[in-house]
Scaffold this active site. Sequence first.
Site, PDB file in Angstrom:
ATOM      1  N   LYS A  20       8.935  12.556   9.184  1.00  0.00           N
ATOM      2  CA  LYS A  20       9.197  12.984   8.015  1.00  0.00           C
ATOM      3  C   LYS A  20      10.993  12.813   7.327  1.00  0.00           C
ATOM      4  O   LYS A  20      11.480  12.845   6.490  1.00  0.00           O
ATOM      5  CB  LYS A  20       9.151  14.798   7.652  1.00  0.00           C
ATOM      6  CG  LYS A  20       9.041  15.000   6.003  1.00  0.00           C
ATOM      7  CD  LYS A  20       8.188  16.211   5.436  1.00  0.00           C
ATOM      8  CE  LYS A  20       8.610  17.665   6.852  1.00  0.00           C
ATOM      9  NZ  LYS A  20       9.801  18.094   5.448  1.00  0.00           N
ATOM     10  N   ASP A 315      10.994  23.572  14.070  1.00  0.00           N
ATOM     11  CA  ASP A 315      10.097  23.404  13.602  1.00  0.00           C
ATOM     12  C   ASP A 315       8.615  23.553  14.445  1.00  0.00           C
ATOM     13  O   ASP A 315       7.264  23.677  13.734  1.00  0.00           O
ATOM     14  CB  ASP A 315       9.795  21.970  12.811  1.00  0.00           C
ATOM     15  CG  ASP A 315      10.883  21.848  11.495  1.00  0.00           C
ATOM     16  OD1 ASP A 315      11.153  22.757  10.881  1.00  0.00           O
ATOM     17  OD2 ASP A 315      11.105  20.447  10.761  1.00  0.00           O
ATOM     18  N   ARG A 390       3.075  23.743   8.795  1.00  0.00           N
ATOM     19  CA  ARG A 390       2.743  23.342  10.022  1.00  0.00           C
ATOM     20  C   ARG A 390       1.889  24.808  10.606  1.00  0.00           C
ATOM     21  O   ARG A 390       1.434  24.866  11.536  1.00  0.00           O
ATOM     22  CB  ARG A 390       4.368  23.578  10.783  1.00  0.00           C
ATOM     23  CG  ARG A 390       5.159  22.622  10.455  1.00  0.00           C
ATOM     24  CD  ARG A 390       6.038  22.363  11.442  1.00  0.00           C
ATOM     25  NE  ARG A 390       6.838  21.033  10.053  1.00  0.00           N
ATOM     26  CZ  ARG A 390       6.997  19.408  10.387  1.00  0.00           C
ATOM     27  NH1 ARG A 390       6.077  19.359  11.324  1.00  0.00           N
ATOM     28  NH2 ARG A 390       8.135  19.432   9.528  1.00  0.00           N
TER      29      ARG A 390
HETATM   30  C1  S3P Z   1      15.424  19.141   8.459  1.00  0.00           C
HETATM   31  C2  S3P Z   1      15.964  19.965   9.127  1.00  0.00           C
HETATM   32  C3  S3P Z   1      15.768  21.567   9.599  1.00  0.00           C
HETATM   33  C4  S3P Z   1      14.198  21.696   9.365  1.00  0.00           C
HETATM   34  C5  S3P Z   1      13.408  20.969   8.210  1.00  0.00           C
HETATM   35  C6  S3P Z   1      13.801  18.884   7.719  1.00  0.00           C
HETATM   36  C7  S3P Z   1      15.953  17.495   8.068  1.00  0.00           C
HETATM   37  O1  S3P Z   1      15.651  22.274   8.976  1.00  0.00           O
HETATM   38  O2  S3P Z   1      13.580  22.226   9.431  1.00  0.00           O
HETATM   39  O3  S3P Z   1      12.347  20.873   8.321  1.00  0.00           O
HETATM   40  O4  S3P Z   1      15.391  16.951   7.850  1.00  0.00           O
HETATM   41  O5  S3P Z   1      16.777  18.028   7.541  1.00  0.00           O
HETATM   42  P1  S3P Z   1      16.762  23.322   8.761  1.00  0.00           P
HETATM   43  O6  S3P Z   1      17.934  22.484  10.019  1.00  0.00           O
HETATM   44  O7  S3P Z   1      17.954  23.128   7.946  1.00  0.00           O
HETATM   45  O8  S3P Z   1      16.997  24.622   9.723  1.00  0.00           O
END
Ligand code: S3P
Length: 432
Positions: A20, A315, A390
């Site tokens: 993702k 996550d 999730r």
């Molecule tokens: C993500 C960063 C994470 C993660 C999110 C996706 C990204 O968040 O929790 O699902 O794609 O940069 P943070 O790093 O902002 O905590």
Amino acid sequence: MISGVITKGINGIPKIPGDKSISHRSIIIPSISNGFCEINNILKSEDVMHTLNAFKAMGVNIEDNGKKLIIQGKGLNSLNESKIDIYLGNSGTSARLLTGLLSSQNFKSVLTGDKSLSSRPMQRITDPLSKMNAKIFTTKGSLPLTIERSNLKPAEIDLKIPSAQIKSGLLLAALNTEGETNITENKITRDHTEIMLQSFGANIEIKKIDKKKIIKVIGKKELVSNNIDVPNDLSSSAFFIVAALINSNSNITLKNINNNPTRNGIILALKKMGAKIKLINNRTNNNENICDIEVINSNLHGCELGPEFADLMIDEYPILAVAASFADSPSIFRGLKELRVKESDRLKLILLNLQNCGVNCKSENDDLYIYPSKNYQIKNNIIRTDFDHRIAMAFCIMGTKIGPLNIEDSNSINTSFPTFKKELNNLGGRIF
Ligand code: S3P
């Protein structure tokens, strides 16, 4: 959705969807580059489609030929003003990254989202952007937000909150800002943005001093497109990995999985718990580490994880908590404050739903304690998800051991893994 008990384990090779985080970046970065980009294996989930629609609305030519996505980049400074507000659904990654990018464009933008996204904190990105002279107006610190046209200035920014979304938003703003911006990270966050920007020829330099990482960006250098193969998502894999670990007679292989060391804490944590997980065929593609993963059912032990794990696997705590509920001793997971500001308050929902399932657990100072037992008596068979994908998938996996479990509002799974139910059922799952 109802998740029933698995009888003969899960066996086979599930098709895990594209990553993702990398999929979002595979739309954003080629759109502001020069030339054509062919993207293979992009995740076609709701979150990623919101990013894609945003760039279409800003005049980027994006074509899906069934096999690949083809993006014709417009360069750093040539996006068009969207005629409509940009709706980002549930996607925090789209919101934070686009806030940074659009604050550097020569037009006004309005970003909106669903109920969950509209309650998530945006000041964490708008505050550091204001140091670069960005003019952004939030609604009580959240979406909807309005980004006014402004001339950005380079800045020295020390990241107060470890977040790849904040870092990436700032990097995207700095790319289109004349001069040198330095962004200092004090804790590890996923580095997909830096990896992709380097391969697209951005003027970016990374220095590591002890645990600090300083990213220097010299703005206004045009990017040149590269083709992208999106690897499969370790975060989505984690649900299958844990399902195989806790259900006897299981043996699965996951192919082409992204094993980036800035976010593979779930593998380290599960191995610490005694999981039989083998990473094989290690290789790289587009400068990302990739591997295949073999998993067989294992006797798990409880473990203590310090807050440094939260930086590497934020996550994955919902599914790790499920794994810990079937270990032979208690677990403590420390430093989970950031879990409270995800698609839902995940710490609250992990506790509530584990307790609904009869698991003895508690949280103190944002640390999570789980005391597993051999038999669980379901106390309240309604798993509350607050539309969080999730939480829904983690408790589907809980259902494979103690079900049938009723998972509320499970459509949210389309956010990241639209084929989750089909893939699990193909391997021996019983979700209906
Ligand atoms: C993500 C960063 C994470 C993660 C999110 C996706 C990204 O968040 O929790 O699902 O794609 O940069 P943070 O790093 O902002 O905590």
